[in-house]
Motif scaffolding. Structure first.
Motif, PDB file in Angstrom:
ATOM      1  N   SER A 281     -35.512  23.451  16.254  1.00 27.74           N
ATOM      2  CA  SER A 281     -36.505  24.114  16.964  1.00 27.74           C
ATOM      3  C   SER A 281     -36.296  24.506  18.838  1.00 27.74           C
ATOM      4  O   SER A 281     -35.121  23.294  18.677  1.00 27.74           O
ATOM      5  CB  SER A 281     -38.210  23.927  17.185  1.00 27.74           C
ATOM      6  OG  SER A 281     -38.641  22.791  17.378  1.00 27.74           O
ATOM      7  N   LEU A 282     -36.838  24.886  19.308  1.00 26.51           N
ATOM      8  CA  LEU A 282     -36.238  25.041  20.347  1.00 26.51           C
ATOM      9  C   LEU A 282     -37.234  23.015  21.590  1.00 26.51           C
ATOM     10  O   LEU A 282     -36.665  22.518  21.847  1.00 26.51           O
ATOM     11  CB  LEU A 282     -37.224  25.904  21.691  1.00 26.51           C
ATOM     12  CG  LEU A 282     -36.107  27.668  21.947  1.00 26.51           C
ATOM     13  CD1 LEU A 282     -37.244  28.544  22.377  1.00 26.51           C
ATOM     14  CD2 LEU A 282     -35.667  27.281  22.150  1.00 26.51           C
ATOM     15  N   ALA A 283     -37.698  22.875  20.481  1.00 21.73           N
ATOM     16  CA  ALA A 283     -38.494  21.726  21.410  1.00 21.73           C
ATOM     17  C   ALA A 283     -37.843  20.985  20.857  1.00 21.73           C
ATOM     18  O   ALA A 283     -38.474  19.636  21.230  1.00 21.73           O
ATOM     19  CB  ALA A 283     -39.768  21.125  19.885  1.00 21.73           C
ATOM     20  N   GLU A 284     -37.301  21.155  19.412  1.00 21.79           N
ATOM     21  CA  GLU A 284     -36.266  19.696  19.122  1.00 21.79           C
ATOM     22  C   GLU A 284     -34.781  19.352  19.657  1.00 21.79           C
ATOM     23  O   GLU A 284     -34.471  18.293  19.839  1.00 21.79           O
ATOM     24  CB  GLU A 284     -35.663  19.814  17.776  1.00 21.79           C
ATOM     25  CG  GLU A 284     -37.081  19.607  16.325  1.00 21.79           C
ATOM     26  CD  GLU A 284     -36.570  20.283  15.063  1.00 21.79           C
ATOM     27  OE1 GLU A 284     -37.630  19.809  14.012  1.00 21.79           O
ATOM     28  OE2 GLU A 284     -36.117  21.402  15.112  1.00 21.79           O
ATOM     29  N   CYS A 285     -34.747  21.180  20.449  1.00 20.80           N
ATOM     30  CA  CYS A 285     -33.456  20.990  21.318  1.00 20.80           C
ATOM     31  C   CYS A 285     -33.832  20.901  22.305  1.00 20.80           C
ATOM     32  O   CYS A 285     -32.755  19.854  23.227  1.00 20.80           O
ATOM     33  CB  CYS A 285     -33.289  22.367  21.791  1.00 20.80           C
ATOM     34  SG  CYS A 285     -32.077  23.281  19.897  1.00 20.80           S
ATOM     35  N   SER A 286     -34.604  20.635  23.115  1.00 23.21           N
ATOM     36  CA  SER A 286     -35.659  19.498  24.189  1.00 23.21           C
ATOM     37  C   SER A 286     -35.222  18.857  24.326  1.00 23.21           C
ATOM     38  O   SER A 286     -35.475  17.944  24.932  1.00 23.21           O
ATOM     39  CB  SER A 286     -36.683  20.374  24.735  1.00 23.21           C
ATOM     40  OG  SER A 286     -36.349  22.546  25.200  1.00 23.21           O
ATOM     41  N   ALA A 287     -35.874  18.182  23.016  1.00 22.31           N
ATOM     42  CA  ALA A 287     -35.918  16.576  23.188  1.00 22.31           C
ATOM     43  C   ALA A 287     -35.317  15.859  22.870  1.00 22.31           C
ATOM     44  O   ALA A 287     -34.643  14.945  23.635  1.00 22.31           O
ATOM     45  CB  ALA A 287     -37.212  16.296  22.260  1.00 22.31           C
ATOM     46  N   GLN A 288     -33.692  16.498  22.169  1.00 19.26           N
ATOM     47  CA  GLN A 288     -32.001  16.070  22.670  1.00 19.26           C
ATOM     48  C   GLN A 288     -31.529  16.155  23.892  1.00 19.26           C
ATOM     49  O   GLN A 288     -30.804  15.384  24.253  1.00 19.26           O
ATOM     50  CB  GLN A 288     -31.792  16.615  20.711  1.00 19.26           C
ATOM     51  CG  GLN A 288     -32.178  16.349  20.468  1.00 19.26           C
ATOM     52  CD  GLN A 288     -31.992  16.716  18.455  1.00 19.26           C
ATOM     53  OE1 GLN A 288     -30.243  16.945  18.888  1.00 19.26           O
ATOM     54  NE2 GLN A 288     -31.304  16.990  17.671  1.00 19.26           N
ATOM     55  N   LEU A 289     -31.925  17.125  24.596  1.00 17.64           N
ATOM     56  CA  LEU A 289     -31.726  17.183  25.563  1.00 17.64           C
ATOM     57  C   LEU A 289     -31.839  15.890  26.535  1.00 17.64           C
ATOM     58  O   LEU A 289     -30.844  15.470  27.435  1.00 17.64           O
ATOM     59  CB  LEU A 289     -32.098  18.596  26.082  1.00 17.64           C
ATOM     60  CG  LEU A 289     -30.788  19.699  25.475  1.00 17.64           C
ATOM     61  CD1 LEU A 289     -31.296  21.092  26.035  1.00 17.64           C
ATOM     62  CD2 LEU A 289     -29.352  19.892  25.790  1.00 17.64           C
ATOM     63  N   ARG A 290     -33.637  16.151  26.646  1.00 19.69           N
ATOM     64  CA  ARG A 290     -34.039  15.354  27.053  1.00 19.69           C
ATOM     65  C   ARG A 290     -33.542  13.749  26.496  1.00 19.69           C
ATOM     66  O   ARG A 290     -33.034  12.553  27.976  1.00 19.69           O
ATOM     67  CB  ARG A 290     -35.554  15.247  27.480  1.00 19.69           C
ATOM     68  CG  ARG A 290     -36.677  16.586  28.196  1.00 19.69           C
ATOM     69  CD  ARG A 290     -37.922  15.862  28.154  1.00 19.69           C
ATOM     70  NE  ARG A 290     -38.280  16.062  26.450  1.00 19.69           N
ATOM     71  CZ  ARG A 290     -38.219  16.621  26.022  1.00 19.69           C
ATOM     72  NH1 ARG A 290     -38.376  18.681  26.787  1.00 19.69           N
ATOM     73  NH2 ARG A 290     -39.197  16.891  25.055  1.00 19.69           N
ATOM     74  N   GLN A 291     -33.825  13.791  26.048  1.00 21.64           N
ATOM     75  CA  GLN A 291     -33.501  11.769  24.970  1.00 21.64           C
ATOM     76  C   GLN A 291     -31.376  11.983  25.903  1.00 21.64           C
ATOM     77  O   GLN A 291     -31.038  10.972  26.612  1.00 21.64           O
ATOM     78  CB  GLN A 291     -33.351  11.782  24.124  1.00 21.64           C
ATOM     79  CG  GLN A 291     -32.377  10.598  23.369  1.00 21.64           C
ATOM     80  CD  GLN A 291     -32.976  10.624  21.681  1.00 21.64           C
ATOM     81  OE1 GLN A 291     -32.712  11.848  20.793  1.00 21.64           O
ATOM     82  NE2 GLN A 291     -32.403   9.555  21.538  1.00 21.64           N
ATOM     83  N   ARG A 292     -30.845  12.513  25.863  1.00 17.85           N
ATOM     84  CA  ARG A 292     -29.004  12.667  26.214  1.00 17.85           C
ATOM     85  C   ARG A 292     -29.059  12.552  27.651  1.00 17.85           C
ATOM     86  O   ARG A 292     -28.431  11.387  28.457  1.00 17.85           O
ATOM     87  CB  ARG A 292     -28.652  13.600  25.356  1.00 17.85           C
ATOM     88  CG  ARG A 292     -27.073  14.051  26.459  1.00 17.85           C
ATOM     89  CD  ARG A 292     -26.149  14.269  25.957  1.00 17.85           C
ATOM     90  NE  ARG A 292     -25.225  14.664  26.761  1.00 17.85           N
ATOM     91  CZ  ARG A 292     -24.076  14.131  25.348  1.00 17.85           C
ATOM     92  NH1 ARG A 292     -24.381  13.621  23.823  1.00 17.85           N
ATOM     93  NH2 ARG A 292     -22.701  13.863  26.083  1.00 17.85           N
ATOM     94  N   TYR A 293     -29.744  13.199  28.541  1.00 14.69           N
ATOM     95  CA  TYR A 293     -29.769  13.170  30.065  1.00 14.69           C
ATOM     96  C   TYR A 293     -30.632  11.985  30.536  1.00 14.69           C
ATOM     97  O   TYR A 293     -30.272  12.211  31.976  1.00 14.69           O
ATOM     98  CB  TYR A 293     -29.391  14.926  30.161  1.00 14.69           C
ATOM     99  CG  TYR A 293     -28.628  15.569  29.709  1.00 14.69           C
ATOM    100  CD1 TYR A 293     -27.440  15.076  30.489  1.00 14.69           C
ATOM    101  CD2 TYR A 293     -28.403  16.127  29.298  1.00 14.69           C
ATOM    102  CE1 TYR A 293     -26.015  15.605  29.887  1.00 14.69           C
ATOM    103  CE2 TYR A 293     -27.392  17.244  27.936  1.00 14.69           C
ATOM    104  CZ  TYR A 293     -26.185  16.815  28.989  1.00 14.69           C
ATOM    105  OH  TYR A 293     -25.041  17.511  28.168  1.00 14.69           O
ATOM    106  N   ASP A 294     -32.073  12.686  30.577  1.00 14.95           N
ATOM    107  CA  ASP A 294     -33.111  11.693  31.207  1.00 14.95           C
ATOM    108  C   ASP A 294     -32.722  10.340  31.191  1.00 14.95           C
ATOM    109  O   ASP A 294     -32.594   9.379  31.833  1.00 14.95           O
ATOM    110  CB  ASP A 294     -33.819  11.467  30.135  1.00 14.95           C
ATOM    111  CG  ASP A 294     -35.176  13.004  30.956  1.00 14.95           C
ATOM    112  OD1 ASP A 294     -34.629  13.617  31.674  1.00 14.95           O
ATOM    113  OD2 ASP A 294     -36.110  12.917  30.195  1.00 14.95           O
ATOM    114  N   SER A 295     -31.562   9.797  29.761  1.00 17.56           N
ATOM    115  CA  SER A 295     -30.774   8.442  30.559  1.00 17.56           C
ATOM    116  C   SER A 295     -29.026   7.814  30.375  1.00 17.56           C
ATOM    117  O   SER A 295     -28.736   7.221  30.312  1.00 17.56           O
ATOM    118  CB  SER A 295     -31.004   7.944  28.281  1.00 17.56           C
ATOM    119  OG  SER A 295     -30.263   8.250  27.907  1.00 17.56           O
ATOM    120  N   ALA A 296     -29.270   9.291  31.185  1.00 19.57           N
ATOM    121  CA  ALA A 296     -27.641   9.146  32.173  1.00 19.57           C
ATOM    122  C   ALA A 296     -27.644   8.564  33.015  1.00 19.57           C
ATOM    123  O   ALA A 296     -28.777   8.395  34.311  1.00 19.57           O
ATOM    124  CB  ALA A 296     -27.420  10.308  32.132  1.00 19.57           C
TER     125      ALA A 296
END
Length: 68
Positions: free
Chosen positions: A53-68
């Motif tokens: 879902s869009l929510a799942e995409c957003s969560a994965q993007l946040r997880q990847r780029y917030d920790s970068a």
């Protein structure tokens, strides 16, 4: 066919999801935002395919780029 609850009424089919994604990308380009990263492109291909879902995409993007 029953509606998939993970997707709103305007995003039930792959064609609808692709159209929404195309519109969002066009709006982003018009605002001068950079194109999606390869990671983002892969996520949104999975969204169009109905895997995420869009929510799942957003969560994965946040997880990847917030920790970068």
């Amino acid at each position: 066919m029953a509606a998939d609850e993970r997707f709103g009424p305007a995003e039930q089919t792959p064609a609808q999801r692709q159209a929404l994604l195309d519109e969002a990308q066009a709006l982003g380009a018009a605002q001068g935002l950079p194109p999606l990263s390869p990671f983002g492109q892969r996520l949104y291909q999975r969204y169009v395919a109905g895997e995420l879902s869009l929510a799942e995409c957003s969560a994965q993007l946040r997880q990847r780029y917030d920790s970068a």
